[in-house]
Structures are given as C-alpha cells and as structure tokens.
Motif scaffolding. Structure first.
Motif, PDB file in Angstrom:
ATOM      1  N   ALA A   1      33.558  23.830  71.800  1.00 13.59           N
ATOM      2  CA  ALA A   1      34.826  24.561  71.689  1.00 13.59           C
ATOM      3  C   ALA A   1      35.053  25.465  72.890  1.00 13.59           C
ATOM      4  CB  ALA A   1      34.842  25.388  70.402  1.00 13.59           C
ATOM      5  N   GLU A   2      33.968  25.995  73.463  1.00 10.49           N
ATOM      6  CA  GLU A   2      34.102  26.907  74.603  1.00 10.49           C
ATOM      7  C   GLU A   2      34.196  26.180  75.938  1.00 10.49           C
ATOM      8  OE1 GLU A   2      31.833  30.890  72.847  1.00 10.49           O
ATOM      9  OE2 GLU A   2      30.704  29.474  74.089  1.00 10.49           O
ATOM     10  N   SER A   3      33.769  24.917  75.983  1.00 11.38           N
ATOM     11  CA  SER A   3      33.753  24.198  77.262  1.00 11.38           C
ATOM     12  C   SER A   3      34.913  23.225  77.420  1.00 11.38           C
ATOM     13  CB  SER A   3      32.436  23.425  77.419  1.00 11.38           C
ATOM     14  OG  SER A   3      32.318  22.414  76.431  1.00 11.38           O
ATOM     15  N   GLU A   4      35.577  22.864  76.325  1.00 14.32           N
ATOM     16  CA  GLU A   4      36.667  21.903  76.402  1.00 14.32           C
ATOM     17  C   GLU A   4      37.904  22.444  75.686  1.00 14.32           C
ATOM     18  OE1 GLU A   4      35.703  17.904  75.399  1.00 14.32           O
ATOM     19  OE2 GLU A   4      33.648  18.054  76.149  1.00 14.32           O
ATOM     20  N   ALA A   5      39.044  21.835  75.998  1.00 19.45           N
ATOM     21  CA  ALA A   5      40.318  22.261  75.408  1.00 19.45           C
ATOM     22  C   ALA A   5      40.680  21.326  74.256  1.00 19.45           C
ATOM     23  CB  ALA A   5      41.414  22.261  76.464  1.00 19.45           C
ATOM     24  N   PHE A   6      40.639  21.844  73.035  1.00 19.86           N
ATOM     25  CA  PHE A   6      41.023  21.065  71.863  1.00 19.86           C
ATOM     26  C   PHE A   6      42.326  21.613  71.303  1.00 19.86           C
ATOM     27  CE2 PHE A   6      36.425  20.583  72.148  1.00 19.86           C
ATOM     28  CZ  PHE A   6      36.269  19.211  71.957  1.00 19.86           C
ATOM     29  N   GLN A   7      43.106  20.726  70.680  1.00 19.42           N
ATOM     30  CA  GLN A   7      44.367  21.149  70.075  1.00 19.42           C
ATOM     31  C   GLN A   7      44.198  21.569  68.622  1.00 19.42           C
ATOM     32  OE1 GLN A   7      44.524  18.368  72.536  1.00 19.42           O
ATOM     33  NE2 GLN A   7      44.894  20.266  73.652  1.00 19.42           N
ATOM     34  N   LEU A   8      43.036  21.215  68.024  1.00 14.83           N
ATOM     35  CA  LEU A   8      42.734  21.639  66.653  1.00 14.83           C
ATOM     36  C   LEU A   8      41.244  21.464  66.400  1.00 14.83           C
ATOM     37  CD1 LEU A   8      44.723  21.291  63.448  1.00 14.83           C
ATOM     38  CD2 LEU A   8      42.445  20.269  63.427  1.00 14.83           C
ATOM     39  N   ILE A   9      40.696  22.340  65.566  1.00 12.22           N
ATOM     40  CA  ILE A   9      39.284  22.268  65.190  1.00 12.22           C
ATOM     41  C   ILE A   9      39.167  22.199  63.677  1.00 12.22           C
ATOM     42  CG2 ILE A   9      37.058  23.473  65.193  1.00 12.22           C
ATOM     43  CD1 ILE A   9      37.871  24.721  67.857  1.00 12.22           C
ATOM     44  N   VAL A  10      38.411  21.212  63.181  1.00 11.95           N
ATOM     45  CA  VAL A  10      38.071  21.111  61.764  1.00 11.95           C
ATOM     46  C   VAL A  10      36.657  21.672  61.632  1.00 11.95           C
ATOM     47  CG1 VAL A  10      37.716  19.574  59.806  1.00 11.95           C
ATOM     48  CG2 VAL A  10      39.536  19.072  61.462  1.00 11.95           C
ATOM     49  N   LEU A  11      36.506  22.748  60.863  1.00 17.62           N
ATOM     50  CA  LEU A  11      35.253  23.512  60.851  1.00 17.62           C
ATOM     51  C   LEU A  11      34.714  23.688  59.444  1.00 17.62           C
ATOM     52  CD1 LEU A  11      33.191  25.402  62.282  1.00 17.62           C
ATOM     53  CD2 LEU A  11      34.875  27.243  62.032  1.00 17.62           C
ATOM     54  N   ASP A  12      33.498  23.191  59.210  1.00 14.49           N
ATOM     55  CA  ASP A  12      32.838  23.367  57.918  1.00 14.49           C
ATOM     56  C   ASP A  12      32.238  24.774  57.849  1.00 14.49           C
ATOM     57  OD1 ASP A  12      31.901  22.682  55.408  1.00 14.49           O
ATOM     58  OD2 ASP A  12      30.013  21.882  56.176  1.00 14.49           O
ATOM     59  N   VAL A  13      32.197  25.339  56.651  1.00 18.99           N
ATOM     60  CA  VAL A  13      31.638  26.682  56.490  1.00 18.99           C
ATOM     61  C   VAL A  13      30.116  26.662  56.534  1.00 18.99           C
ATOM     62  CG1 VAL A  13      31.350  28.618  54.891  1.00 18.99           C
ATOM     63  CG2 VAL A  13      33.602  27.592  55.211  1.00 18.99           C
ATOM     64  N   MET A  14      29.508  25.733  55.787  1.00 15.72           N
ATOM     65  CA  MET A  14      28.058  25.694  55.679  1.00 15.72           C
ATOM     66  C   MET A  14      27.490  24.818  56.792  1.00 15.72           C
ATOM     67  SD  MET A  14      27.576  27.686  53.162  1.00 15.72           S
ATOM     68  CE  MET A  14      25.842  27.419  52.821  1.00 15.72           C
ATOM     69  N   LEU A  15      26.962  25.454  57.831  1.00 15.53           N
ATOM     70  CA  LEU A  15      26.425  24.740  58.990  1.00 15.53           C
ATOM     71  C   LEU A  15      25.032  25.259  59.337  1.00 15.53           C
ATOM     72  CD1 LEU A  15      29.539  24.855  61.350  1.00 15.53           C
ATOM     73  CD2 LEU A  15      28.642  22.813  60.231  1.00 15.53           C
ATOM     74  N   PRO A  16      24.163  24.379  59.867  1.00 13.82           N
ATOM     75  CA  PRO A  16      22.858  24.858  60.364  1.00 13.82           C
ATOM     76  C   PRO A  16      23.023  25.583  61.694  1.00 13.82           C
ATOM     77  CG  PRO A  16      23.077  22.492  60.714  1.00 13.82           C
ATOM     78  CD  PRO A  16      24.287  22.917  59.916  1.00 13.82           C
ATOM     79  N   LYS A  17      22.066  26.467  61.977  1.00 15.53           N
ATOM     80  CA  LYS A  17      21.952  27.208  63.238  1.00 15.53           C
ATOM     81  C   LYS A  17      22.986  28.322  63.383  1.00 15.53           C
ATOM     82  CE  LYS A  17      19.727  23.468  65.795  1.00 15.53           C
ATOM     83  NZ  LYS A  17      19.723  22.635  67.024  1.00 15.53           N
ATOM     84  N   LEU A  18      24.244  28.036  63.066  1.00 18.30           N
ATOM     85  CA  LEU A  18      25.297  29.047  63.168  1.00 18.30           C
ATOM     86  C   LEU A  18      26.337  28.708  62.110  1.00 18.30           C
ATOM     87  CD1 LEU A  18      25.652  31.441  65.172  1.00 18.30           C
ATOM     88  CD2 LEU A  18      27.240  29.989  66.451  1.00 18.30           C
ATOM     89  N   SER A  19      26.650  29.650  61.235  1.00 12.43           N
ATOM     90  CA  SER A  19      27.569  29.347  60.139  1.00 12.43           C
ATOM     91  C   SER A  19      28.988  29.142  60.649  1.00 12.43           C
ATOM     92  CB  SER A  19      27.565  30.491  59.117  1.00 12.43           C
ATOM     93  OG  SER A  19      28.327  31.590  59.602  1.00 12.43           O
ATOM     94  N   GLY A  20      29.803  28.504  59.815  1.00 13.15           N
ATOM     95  CA  GLY A  20      31.196  28.298  60.180  1.00 13.15           C
ATOM     96  C   GLY A  20      31.931  29.602  60.414  1.00 13.15           C
TER      97      GLY A  20
END
Length: 230
Positions: free
Chosen positions: A41-60
């Motif tokens: 997300a920080e290195s590329e330009a996206f027009q939309l992000i679908v983001l799950d809440v429960m994630l490993p390493k770093l939460s949604g």
C-alpha cells in the motif's frame, strides 16, 4: 487500469476475489499478512483496498491507521466478527465501508464499483485544475504537457497518454497487453510491437531532456513499470 489491493490471510478467499475482480477488468494484488499489505500500500498506487481485520503480524486496524497517515484511498474492511464495536472502530479509524463474512461476491463487487466511481469523480475534478509531480516529472493536464527537470517533452498524443498512465501507477508492473488495452483502447495482438516502440521513443526523449533519468524499467519476462525519478 484500476488497481485493487486485497489484504487477507485467507489464501483461498484471496485467490477467489482476485479471480473475480480480474474478470471485471481490475488489476489485483493480494497480500496474506498485515506487514506485506502495508508495504504494498505504501509503495504502489491503488484505487481501492480490501482489508481484513484479523491478520497475522499486523492487524487490519493497525494497517488502516498507518495508511490513513498519508492516503485517503477507499478502504473496504472485511471481518468474520459481527460485533458492532468492531464496525464502529473501523469506521472511526477511517474505513469507508464494512462487510461481514460470509458475504456475497456480487455485493462486494458492487460496493467496490461504487467507491471507485465516487473516488474517480473526485480525483478527476482535482486533477483537471492541478499538476502531478513525481520526482523530476511534472504532469500538467490542462496544458497536455509533461516536463522532466522543467524541460518540456515533445510527445505525441500516445506517448503522452502512456507516460501519464505510468505516472498514475508508479511502481506497478504492466504487461504489453495491459498497456495497449489501457492506452490504445483496442484489442491486443501478440505480434504487435507498438508498445515497445512507444516506450523506446519515450526513453530516448526522457534521456535527451535529462540524461541520468531511467524512469521506465523493463521487468524481464513480465512487462514494464515506472520507477519515478531521482
């Protein structure tokens, strides 16, 4: 091409969503944990992000907070939880929408299309009045002009369109077919060298204006990407 990032540790769901969205004409990338998703997300330009809440390493929620420090890209959150508190927390942290698992793929696609339409209308209105600057490159839509180190590039219409497309999708890799379909708006033939020829001319004109700039990179076996400029 409209780009979507899916951040979800459910690999099967991620693949399914990617397949469905690709069929709808979107360019899709998938990350299976919060750290990888945030890096993309920080290195590329996206027009939309679908983001799950429960994630490993770093939460949604953590990913959402960090993205919102520098970007207003539409974010649609997914969760298996049905607690009202989670939905409220996500929306307060800056999520644009919320969908609870299990959900209908068609409903997800409809929501994605709705958010992208609204975002595109807003960004188009802004871009018509302003300029876009990436490193040494400056795009001035009102003048149909692109400059490198303040030196105007003498571009044909398709060269201008191609470089503008690259600038709008910095660091993203596109195949010749994707570039042709997005810029020339015609079906692509495998034997067609139009894209390669146009990129060669662009590289030459950029080097003539700024000898040290190598902004368009060949990703061997895949395609091309715009790296930006020093």
């Amino acid at each position: 091409m409209t780009s979507i990032l899916i951040i979800d540790d459910d690999c099967e769901l991620g693949r399914l969503l990617a397949q469905c969205l690709t069929k709808e004409g979107y360019y899709v990338q998938v990350a299976e944990d919060g750290e990888k998703g945030l890096a993309l997300a920080e290195s590329e330009a996206f027009q939309l992000i679908v983001l799950d809440v429960m994630l490993p390493k770093l939460s949604g929620f953590d990913v959402l907070q960090q993205i919102r420090q520098s970007s207003f890209v539409p974010i649609l959150m997914l969760t298996a939880k049905e607690h009202e508190a989670d939905k409220v927390s996500g929306l307060r942290l800056g999520a644009d929408d919320y969908l609870t698992k299990p959900f209908s793929i068609q409903e997800l696609i409809a929501r994605i299309e709705s958010h992208i339409r609204r975002s595109t209308r807003f960004n188009t209105a802004v871009s018509l009045e302003g300029v876009q600057t990436i490193g040494a490159f400056k795009l001035e839509p009102a003048l149909h002009s692109i400059k490198v180190n303040d030196v105007p590039l003498a571009l044909t219409d398709f060269e201008y369109r191609l470089l503008s497309f690259f600038m709008a999708h910095k660091n993203q890799v596109f195949t010749k077919q994707q570039l042709y379909q997005q810029v020339w708006k015609e079906p692509y033939l495998d034997s067609d060298n139009t894209v390669m020829a146009c990129i060669s001319r662009l590289r030459l004109k950029i080097r003539q204006a700024a000898p040290k700039q190598e902004a368009i990179e060949t990703v061997w076996g895949v395609g091309y990407r715009f790296k930006g400029a020093r």
